[in-house]
Enzyme design. Structure first.
Site, PDB file in Angstrom:
ATOM      1  CG  HIS A 177      -2.477   9.619  -7.027  1.00  0.00           C
ATOM      2  ND1 HIS A 177      -1.985   8.362  -7.273  1.00  0.00           N
ATOM      3  CD2 HIS A 177      -3.206   9.517  -5.882  1.00  0.00           C
ATOM      4  CE1 HIS A 177      -2.397   7.541  -6.307  1.00  0.00           C
ATOM      5  NE2 HIS A 177      -3.152   8.215  -5.456  1.00  0.00           N
ATOM      6  CG  ASP A 204       1.748   9.042  -8.598  1.00  0.00           C
ATOM      7  OD1 ASP A 204       0.588   9.484  -8.480  1.00  0.00           O
ATOM      8  OD2 ASP A 204       2.602   9.122  -7.687  1.00  0.00           O
ATOM      9  CD  GLU A 228      -5.390   9.391  -2.835  1.00  0.00           C
ATOM     10  OE1 GLU A 228      -5.498   8.147  -2.866  1.00  0.00           O
ATOM     11  OE2 GLU A 228      -4.367   9.991  -3.167  1.00  0.00           O
ATOM     12  CG  HIS A 285      -0.060   1.240  -1.688  1.00  0.00           C
ATOM     13  ND1 HIS A 285       0.760   2.095  -1.007  1.00  0.00           N
ATOM     14  CD2 HIS A 285      -0.852   2.025  -2.446  1.00  0.00           C
ATOM     15  CE1 HIS A 285       0.464   3.355  -1.330  1.00  0.00           C
ATOM     16  NE2 HIS A 285      -0.524   3.320  -2.199  1.00  0.00           N
ATOM     17  CD  GLU A 340      -1.043  10.448  -2.907  1.00  0.00           C
ATOM     18  OE1 GLU A 340      -1.330  10.782  -1.753  1.00  0.00           O
ATOM     19  OE2 GLU A 340      -0.774   9.273  -3.213  1.00  0.00           O
ATOM     20  CD  GLU A 341       0.499   6.056  -4.149  1.00  0.00           C
ATOM     21  OE1 GLU A 341       0.974   6.138  -3.006  1.00  0.00           O
ATOM     22  OE2 GLU A 341      -0.644   5.618  -4.376  1.00  0.00           O
ATOM     23  CG  ASP A 356      -3.932   4.564  -3.986  1.00  0.00           C
ATOM     24  OD1 ASP A 356      -4.331   5.690  -4.309  1.00  0.00           O
ATOM     25  OD2 ASP A 356      -2.983   4.383  -3.214  1.00  0.00           O
TER      26      ASP A 356
HETATM   27 ZN   LIG Z   1      -3.688   7.317  -3.662  1.00  0.00          ZN
END
Ligand SMILES: [Zn+2]
Length: 385
Positions: A73, A75, A169, A358, A140-141, A106
């Site tokens: 992903h 995003d 991932e 994150h 995805e997030e 990520d």
């Molecule tokens: Zn991820």
């Protein structure tokens, strides 16, 4: 034909503030890069009620089988408090051997590694027997309605055959090479509402306090021994995440009480078997306490396991060789888009170290990033040998 450098490409990708569901032009940017090395790219925008439209990308090089797919992903999650960052989150910087920026970990960097690896491979092997594809989502997030799930439906409809999928991932807790994910636990959330009868605290016999019932039920839920775990999976676990008894007066017995819980379950259960088990408890306790209840379930994914095959072991051996770390096959952690992809192809997940994902100052070690490109390169070469 250009050969891409993973560090430069990762920086370029991080510069797009692609916070779910915002695309910010990133899919088009990646499609352009992939086109220069021969990929046919299709940007797929999906919409649905109660959700914002999201752009996704399916890119493919070659027409023949086997088709090896990479999924990920572009995003990212919001940066949070900008003051806590030592840099601007979408203006990546390299400091002390680490590339810092939102998505560095990520998982924009892993996508950069994959593209770099593929560009090297195709420059050396103009005609290889098979195809390489990428499924890149922008959801995805977020709520994952218009993302990988819909791309998978699209691929199914087109009868696109995928022979194996590697999801990039971040899978390693501390060190690159530690962990490949070969499955994921399922996740189900329950919103429970108990309806009693409101009344005066001094006259409880004229009321029916729902808090008594909800306490009994939650205690029973926590006491369930779902299983002992399996060879591949942790024990199934239930956590109560919210208890809510709205009441604005101290002398009133409330009329209703609510609670939320989440279960992470292994492949000994399905969301349906769990619902049945829990509903029995709700029914019997509320009946005894002369209360009513309603329950809403939200299933984010069923548990699944991709039985290791030759490709799994080939990948495991490459990782071991390059990182010199003992590589575990694991099913721990949260859910990922592999829960959708496994419906059309066997898949496993391997990417960077997830320690800073994150967080503020999300970062990837440059040496890990280079090693990951090497790993991905070796995987492609071995797969098409
Ligand atoms: Zn991820």
């Amino acid at each position: 034909m250009p050969i891409y450098n993973e560090v430069i490409l990762a920086k370029e990708l991080i510069r797009f503030p692609s916070i779910t569901p915002i695309d910010a032009g990133i899919m088009k940017f990646l499609a352009k890069k992939l086109s220069t090395i021969g990929f046919k790219c299709k940007i797929l925008e999906f919409k649905d009620k109660n959700s914002k439209p999201v752009k996704n990308l399916y890119a493919k090089l070659g027409h023949n089988q086997p088709n090896f797919m990479f999924a990920g992903h572009l995003d990212v999650v919001p940066p949070g408090n900008l003051k806590d960052w030592t840099i601007k989150p979408f203006n990546p910087r390299v400091k002390r051997g680490h590339l810092i920026g939102r998505g560095a970990n990520d998982m924009k960097s892993a996508i950069a590694s994959w593209v770099a690896a593929v560009s090297k491979f195709v420059s050396k092997n103009k005609k290889f027997s098979g195809s390489i594809s990428l499924l890149i989502t922008g959801d995805e997030e977020g709520i994952a309605i218009n993302g990988t799930k819909k791309v998978v439906e699209y691929l199914k409809k087109r009868k696109e055959k995928i022979d194996f999928c590697l999801v990039g991932e971040p899978t390693n807790p501390n060190k690159l090479g530690e962990m490949i994910k070969i499955g994921r636990r399922g996740s189900i959330t329950g919103h429970l509402n108990i309806i009693g009868t409101q009344g005066h605290v001094a006259y409880p016999h004229h009321a029916n306090n729902p808090s008594n019932t909800i306490i009994k039920i939650l205690k029973k839920l926590k006491e369930i021994n779902f299983d002992k775990g399996t060879k591949d999976f942790q024990k199934t676990n239930l956590e109560i995440t919210r208890i809510n008894i709205d009441n604005s007066a101290d002398n009133v017995i409330p009329g209703s009480a609510r609670a939320t819980f989440n279960i992470r379950f292994n492949n000994k259960h399905s969301s349906n078997s769990l619902k049945q088990k829990l509903n029995k408890i709700f029914k019997s306790v509320t009946k005894k306490n002369k209360c009513k209840y309603n329950i809403d379930y939200l299933v984010s994914g069923e548990a699944f396991l991709t039985k290791p095959n030759n490709t799994t072991y080939m990948i495991q051996n490459i990782i071991k060789k390059i990182t010199k770390v003992k590589t575990k096959l694991s099913t721990t952690g949260g859910t990922s888009d592999a829960r959708f992809i496994r419906k059309i192809t066997p898949c496993l997940e391997f990417g960077l170290v997830g320690k800073t994902m994150h967080k503020v100052d999300e970062a990837v070690s440059i040496s890990d990033l280079k090693k990951l490109t090497k790993i991905y390169s070796n995987i492609i070469e071995n797969y098409f040998k």
